[in-house]
Write a protein that holds these residues in place. Structure first.
Motif, PDB file in Angstrom:
ATOM      1  N   MET A  30      35.553  61.359  55.106  1.00  0.00           N
ATOM      2  CA  MET A  30      35.779  61.989  56.308  1.00  0.00           C
ATOM      3  C   MET A  30      34.972  63.321  56.401  1.00  0.00           C
ATOM      4  SD  MET A  30      39.376  63.885  57.446  1.00  0.00           S
ATOM      5  CE  MET A  30      39.074  65.157  56.127  1.00  0.00           C
ATOM      6  N   ILE A  31      34.467  63.366  57.648  1.00  0.00           N
ATOM      7  CA  ILE A  31      33.388  64.535  58.069  1.00  0.00           C
ATOM      8  C   ILE A  31      34.066  65.388  58.967  1.00  0.00           C
ATOM      9  CG2 ILE A  31      32.359  63.180  59.879  1.00  0.00           C
ATOM     10  CD1 ILE A  31      29.665  64.634  59.118  1.00  0.00           C
ATOM     11  N   GLU A  32      33.893  66.695  58.763  1.00  0.00           N
ATOM     12  CA  GLU A  32      34.585  67.733  59.608  1.00  0.00           C
ATOM     13  C   GLU A  32      34.268  67.869  60.945  1.00  0.00           C
ATOM     14  OE1 GLU A  32      34.570  71.442  57.687  1.00  0.00           O
ATOM     15  OE2 GLU A  32      35.148  70.733  55.756  1.00  0.00           O
ATOM     16  N   LYS A  33      32.743  67.659  61.394  1.00  0.00           N
ATOM     17  CA  LYS A  33      32.261  67.567  62.615  1.00  0.00           C
ATOM     18  C   LYS A  33      32.188  66.298  63.185  1.00  0.00           C
ATOM     19  CE  LYS A  33      30.373  72.267  62.627  1.00  0.00           C
ATOM     20  NZ  LYS A  33      29.454  73.061  62.863  1.00  0.00           N
ATOM     21  N   LYS A  34      32.943  65.637  64.062  1.00  0.00           N
ATOM     22  CA  LYS A  34      32.601  64.123  64.836  1.00  0.00           C
ATOM     23  C   LYS A  34      31.100  63.886  65.042  1.00  0.00           C
ATOM     24  CE  LYS A  34      34.618  61.073  67.949  1.00  0.00           C
ATOM     25  NZ  LYS A  34      35.842  60.833  69.091  1.00  0.00           N
ATOM     26  N   GLU A  35      30.658  64.852  65.528  1.00  0.00           N
ATOM     27  CA  GLU A  35      29.330  64.623  66.376  1.00  0.00           C
ATOM     28  C   GLU A  35      28.198  64.486  65.206  1.00  0.00           C
ATOM     29  OE1 GLU A  35      30.087  69.336  66.253  1.00  0.00           O
ATOM     30  OE2 GLU A  35      31.058  67.299  66.782  1.00  0.00           O
ATOM     31  N   MET A  36      28.458  64.698  63.953  1.00  0.00           N
ATOM     32  CA  MET A  36      27.739  64.418  62.914  1.00  0.00           C
ATOM     33  C   MET A  36      27.937  63.001  62.168  1.00  0.00           C
ATOM     34  SD  MET A  36      27.588  68.099  61.334  1.00  0.00           S
ATOM     35  CE  MET A  36      26.486  67.694  59.763  1.00  0.00           C
ATOM     36  N   LEU A  37      28.908  62.351  62.885  1.00  0.00           N
ATOM     37  CA  LEU A  37      29.516  61.092  62.095  1.00  0.00           C
ATOM     38  C   LEU A  37      28.245  59.917  61.884  1.00  0.00           C
ATOM     39  CD1 LEU A  37      31.756  59.436  60.796  1.00  0.00           C
ATOM     40  CD2 LEU A  37      32.372  58.678  63.293  1.00  0.00           C
ATOM     41  N   ASP A  38      27.404  59.881  63.049  1.00  0.00           N
ATOM     42  CA  ASP A  38      26.526  58.874  63.079  1.00  0.00           C
ATOM     43  C   ASP A  38      25.332  59.319  61.879  1.00  0.00           C
ATOM     44  OD1 ASP A  38      27.404  57.434  65.091  1.00  0.00           O
ATOM     45  OD2 ASP A  38      26.268  58.473  66.421  1.00  0.00           O
ATOM     46  N   GLN A  39      25.174  60.399  61.459  1.00  0.00           N
ATOM     47  CA  GLN A  39      24.037  60.873  60.546  1.00  0.00           C
ATOM     48  C   GLN A  39      24.831  60.661  59.322  1.00  0.00           C
ATOM     49  OE1 GLN A  39      24.843  62.499  63.342  1.00  0.00           O
ATOM     50  NE2 GLN A  39      23.321  64.233  63.725  1.00  0.00           N
ATOM     51  N   ALA A  40      26.041  61.021  59.294  1.00  0.00           N
ATOM     52  CA  ALA A  40      26.787  60.701  57.855  1.00  0.00           C
ATOM     53  C   ALA A  40      27.002  59.264  57.570  1.00  0.00           C
ATOM     54  CB  ALA A  40      28.181  61.322  57.968  1.00  0.00           C
ATOM     55  N   VAL A  41      27.152  58.424  58.441  1.00  0.00           N
ATOM     56  CA  VAL A  41      27.185  57.076  58.302  1.00  0.00           C
ATOM     57  C   VAL A  41      25.678  56.342  57.632  1.00  0.00           C
ATOM     58  CG1 VAL A  41      27.789  54.682  59.164  1.00  0.00           C
ATOM     59  CG2 VAL A  41      29.170  56.507  59.752  1.00  0.00           C
ATOM     60  N   ASP A  42      24.729  56.855  58.427  1.00  0.00           N
ATOM     61  CA  ASP A  42      23.416  56.441  57.993  1.00  0.00           C
ATOM     62  C   ASP A  42      23.109  57.020  56.319  1.00  0.00           C
ATOM     63  OD1 ASP A  42      23.011  55.354  60.301  1.00  0.00           O
ATOM     64  OD2 ASP A  42      21.948  56.684  61.506  1.00  0.00           O
ATOM     65  N   ASN A  43      23.181  58.243  56.413  1.00  0.00           N
ATOM     66  CA  ASN A  43      23.185  58.726  54.989  1.00  0.00           C
ATOM     67  C   ASN A  43      23.882  57.938  53.814  1.00  0.00           C
ATOM     68  OD1 ASN A  43      23.949  60.904  52.869  1.00  0.00           O
ATOM     69  ND2 ASN A  43      21.765  61.382  53.626  1.00  0.00           N
ATOM     70  N   ALA A  44      25.107  57.405  54.240  1.00  0.00           N
ATOM     71  CA  ALA A  44      26.027  56.892  53.326  1.00  0.00           C
ATOM     72  C   ALA A  44      25.224  55.604  52.958  1.00  0.00           C
ATOM     73  CB  ALA A  44      27.486  56.939  53.629  1.00  0.00           C
ATOM     74  N   ASN A  45      25.000  55.127  54.122  1.00  0.00           N
ATOM     75  CA  ASN A  45      24.367  53.465  53.960  1.00  0.00           C
ATOM     76  C   ASN A  45      23.076  53.554  52.916  1.00  0.00           C
ATOM     77  OD1 ASN A  45      24.176  50.541  55.118  1.00  0.00           O
ATOM     78  ND2 ASN A  45      21.981  51.477  55.607  1.00  0.00           N
ATOM     79  N   ALA A  46      22.235  54.690  53.240  1.00  0.00           N
ATOM     80  CA  ALA A  46      21.142  54.857  52.318  1.00  0.00           C
ATOM     81  C   ALA A  46      21.543  54.963  50.892  1.00  0.00           C
ATOM     82  CB  ALA A  46      20.335  55.929  52.655  1.00  0.00           C
ATOM     83  N   VAL A  47      22.562  55.712  50.696  1.00  0.00           N
ATOM     84  CA  VAL A  47      23.053  56.284  49.461  1.00  0.00           C
ATOM     85  C   VAL A  47      23.690  54.897  48.688  1.00  0.00           C
ATOM     86  CG1 VAL A  47      24.746  57.345  48.039  1.00  0.00           C
ATOM     87  CG2 VAL A  47      23.330  58.623  49.888  1.00  0.00           C
ATOM     88  N   MET A  48      24.545  53.990  49.439  1.00  0.00           N
ATOM     89  CA  MET A  48      24.985  53.043  48.858  1.00  0.00           C
ATOM     90  C   MET A  48      24.148  52.023  48.626  1.00  0.00           C
ATOM     91  SD  MET A  48      28.107  52.185  47.810  1.00  0.00           S
ATOM     92  CE  MET A  48      28.664  50.802  46.863  1.00  0.00           C
ATOM     93  N   ARG A  49      22.936  51.742  49.306  1.00  0.00           N
ATOM     94  CA  ARG A  49      21.968  50.842  48.929  1.00  0.00           C
ATOM     95  C   ARG A  49      21.341  51.144  47.627  1.00  0.00           C
ATOM     96  NH1 ARG A  49      20.071  47.264  52.755  1.00  0.00           N
ATOM     97  NH2 ARG A  49      18.124  47.371  51.870  1.00  0.00           N
ATOM     98  N   ASN A  50      21.186  52.428  47.472  1.00  0.00           N
ATOM     99  CA  ASN A  50      20.463  53.021  46.328  1.00  0.00           C
ATOM    100  C   ASN A  50      21.528  52.658  45.139  1.00  0.00           C
ATOM    101  OD1 ASN A  50      20.140  55.649  44.460  1.00  0.00           O
ATOM    102  ND2 ASN A  50      18.271  54.996  45.105  1.00  0.00           N
ATOM    103  N   VAL A  51      22.533  52.907  45.038  1.00  0.00           N
ATOM    104  CA  VAL A  51      23.408  52.522  44.108  1.00  0.00           C
ATOM    105  C   VAL A  51      23.644  51.217  43.781  1.00  0.00           C
ATOM    106  CG1 VAL A  51      26.057  52.298  43.512  1.00  0.00           C
ATOM    107  CG2 VAL A  51      25.125  54.410  44.775  1.00  0.00           C
TER     108      VAL A  51
END
Length: 413
Positions: free
Chosen positions: A236-257
Motif C-alpha cells: 500500500m502506498i500513501e499517495k495514490k498519484e505515486m502508484l504507477d511508479q511504485a508498481v514499476d519499481n516493485a516489478n523491477a525488484v521482483m524480477r531481481n529477486v
C-alpha cells in the motif's frame, strides 16, 4: 389543451374497462418483457455494488504480487499454459527487504488452512475456519477494519506472540455473550489470546469473510507446515498519484529477486486493486447486454400484441369513430384518442413489470448474498422502453382510425 388531454385519458380508461380481459392479457405480456429486463438489470446492479464494495475497500492505492496475474496467460496460441513458480517465503522476504519505495507499507501473508476448528472453553466451531498467517501491515493493506480491540503491533510479529484477530462471526458464535478481547481460543492445540475483532464483511461469492482467524506469520508457519506454501505480497502506498511508479519499481525488484534476465517474461503477477475491480465489472457488461437481448425479444412480442389489440379496438369502434367525425371531430383528435389509449396500456404494463422485476431481482440478490441497490438505470430504461413500445404499437392503429371515412364508418355494423 389540458382539458382535452384529461378527456382523452377518461375515454381511454373507459375503453379499457369495456375490454378488461383483453387489456389484462396485453398488460401481462408487456409486463413479462419488462420484468425480465428489470430483474436481470437489478441483479447486475446488485452484483456490481457488491464487487465495488468488497474490492474498493482495499483502496485504489494498493497492489498485490501473486504467483499469477489476474488474467489467464497462455503461450503458443493457447496450447501450453504458463506455469509460474510459487511466491516462496524466501522470495517474499527478499522482496520486502529490497523494496524501499518511499511511503509504502509491504505485507506478507498466506492462507494456512480453510478447514480449521477453533475452541473456547467447552465450545468449538465447525471445521470450516480460515486461518491466515499475517504481519502487522496485513489488515490496513487489505482494507479491513478493527471493530473491537487492536491490530497486531510490530512487537507481536517480531516476538511471535501467541495472539490473534478474529472475524465478526466469532463474536456471534464461539465468543457469544462474552467480551472477546483477551479471551483465549485454541487452534490445533495452540492457544491464542484474542486482541481484536474485525468489522463485519459478509460473504463474497459464497466465501464467508467473517469466519477467519489472523495469527502472526511465523507462528502460522510453525503450526501449518505443508509444503509449497504460496505467499501473497501486498503493498500500500500513501499517495495514490505515486502508484504507477511504485508498481514499476516493485516489478523491477521482483524480477531481481527471481533472477530474470531482461529478455525473460515475468513469472509472477502484479494486480492493482483498481484494475481488478474494472476487470471484474467488465464481465457484468455482458450480463447487461444479455438482459437487453432477452428484454427486447420479449418486448417485441409485446409490441405486436399491443398493436393487435388496438387494431381490434379500432375495428370494434368503427361506428363510434364515424359518430365522432360526423359531430366535427378532427383526424388529429381521433388519432390522439387512440394513441393515448395505447400509452395508458403500455405504461400500465411497464409499471407492473417494474414492480415485479425489482421484487424478483431483490429476491435473487438476497439469495446470492449481493448488496441490493435501487436500480434507477433499470427503472428509467423500463419507462423509456414502454414509451417507445407504445409509440411504435399505437402509431398505425391511431393513423388507421383517423383515416376512416365517416360515411362508411356510420354504415358499419
Amino acid at each position: 389543451m389540458l382539458k382535452l388531454f384529461r378527456e382523452n385519458i377518461r375515454i381511454a380508461l373507459g375503453s379499457i374497462r369495456t375490454q378488461l380481459l383483453r387489456t389484462i392479457l396485453t398488460v401481462l405480456i408487456i409486463a413479462i418483457g419488462i420484468t425480465a429486463l428489470v430483474c436481470i438489470l437489478t441483479v447486475v446492479a446488485a452484483l456490481e455494488n457488491t464487487i465495488s464494495t468488497d474490492f474498493a475497500s482495499m483502496g485504489a492505492n494498493t497492489f498485490n504480487i501473486n504467483q499469477y496475474p489476474f488474467e489467464t496467460r497462455r503461450q503458443g496460441g493457447g496450447e501450453r499454459e504458463v506455469i509460474n513458480p510459487i511466491i516462496s517465503y524466501p522470495d517474499a522476504v527478499a522482496f520486502k527487504n529490497k523494496y524501499s519505495f518511499p511511503l509504502t507499507h509491504t505485507s506478507l501473508s498466506f492462507t494456512a488452512t480453510n478447514k480449521a476448528e477453533a475452541k473456547f472453553e467447552s465450545k468449538k466451531t465447525d471445521p470450516k475456519i480460515t486461518v491466515k498467517g499475517v504481519d502487522d501491515h496485513f489488515i490496513p493493506n487489505s482494507g479491513l477494519e478493527i471493530a473491537q480491540g487492536r491490530n497486531f503491533s510490530g512487537f507481536d510479529i517480531a516476538n511471535n506472540t501467541y495472539c490473534c484477530v478474529v472475524g465478526s462471526d466469532f463474536e456471534k458464535d464461539l465468543l457469544k455473550d462474552v467480551n472477546p478481547i483477551d479471551k483465549v481460543i485454541s487452534i490445533r492445540g495452540a492457544k491464542f489470546k484474542v486482541i481484536g475483532v474485525l468489522k463485519e464483511k459478509g460473504s463474497t461469492f459464497g466465501n464467508n469473510e467473517d469466519l477467519r482467524v489472523l495469527i502472526p506469520i511465523q507462528i502460522a508457519r510453525s503450526i501449518f507446515t505443508q509444503p509449497n506454501i504460496d505467499y501473497t505480497i501486498s503493498v500500500m502506498i500513501e499517495k495514490k498519484e505515486m502508484l504507477d511508479q511504485a508498481v514499476d519499481n516493485a516489478n523491477a525488484v521482483m524480477r531481481n529477486v527471481r533472477r530474470l534476465s531482461p529478455v525473460e517474461e515475468n513469472n509472477f503477477g502484479i494486480s492493482r486493486s483498481d484494475d481488478l475491480i474494472n476487470r471484474i465489472l467488465s464481465i457484468t457488461d455482458y450480463l447487461g447486454v444479455s438482459a437487453w437481448v432477452i428484454g427486447i425479444i420479449t418486448i417485441f412480442g409485446s409490441s405486436i400484441a399491443l398493436m393487435n389489440i388496438m387494431l381490434v379496438s379500432v375495428t370494434e369502434r368503427t361506428r363510434e369513430i364515424g359518430v365522432r367525425k360526423a359531430l366535427g371531430a378532427k383526424r388529429r383528435t381521433i388519432a390522439t384518442q387512440f394513441f393515448i389509449e395505447t400509452l395508458v396500456i403500455g405504461q400500465m404494463g411497464g409499471i407492473f413489470g417494474i414492480i415485479l422485476g425489482i421484487s424478483a431481482g431483490a429476491g435473487i440478490a438476497s439469495l446470492l448474498n449481493f448488496d441490493f441497490v435501487t436500480p434507477w438505470a433499470a427503472i428509467t430504461a423500463a419507462f423509456i422502453t414502454t414509451f417507445v413500445v407504445a409509440i411504435v404499437s399505437g402509431s398505425y392503429p391511431a393513423l388507421k382510425a383517423s383515416r376512416l371515412d365517416p360515411i362508411e364508418a356510420l354504415r358499419y355494423e
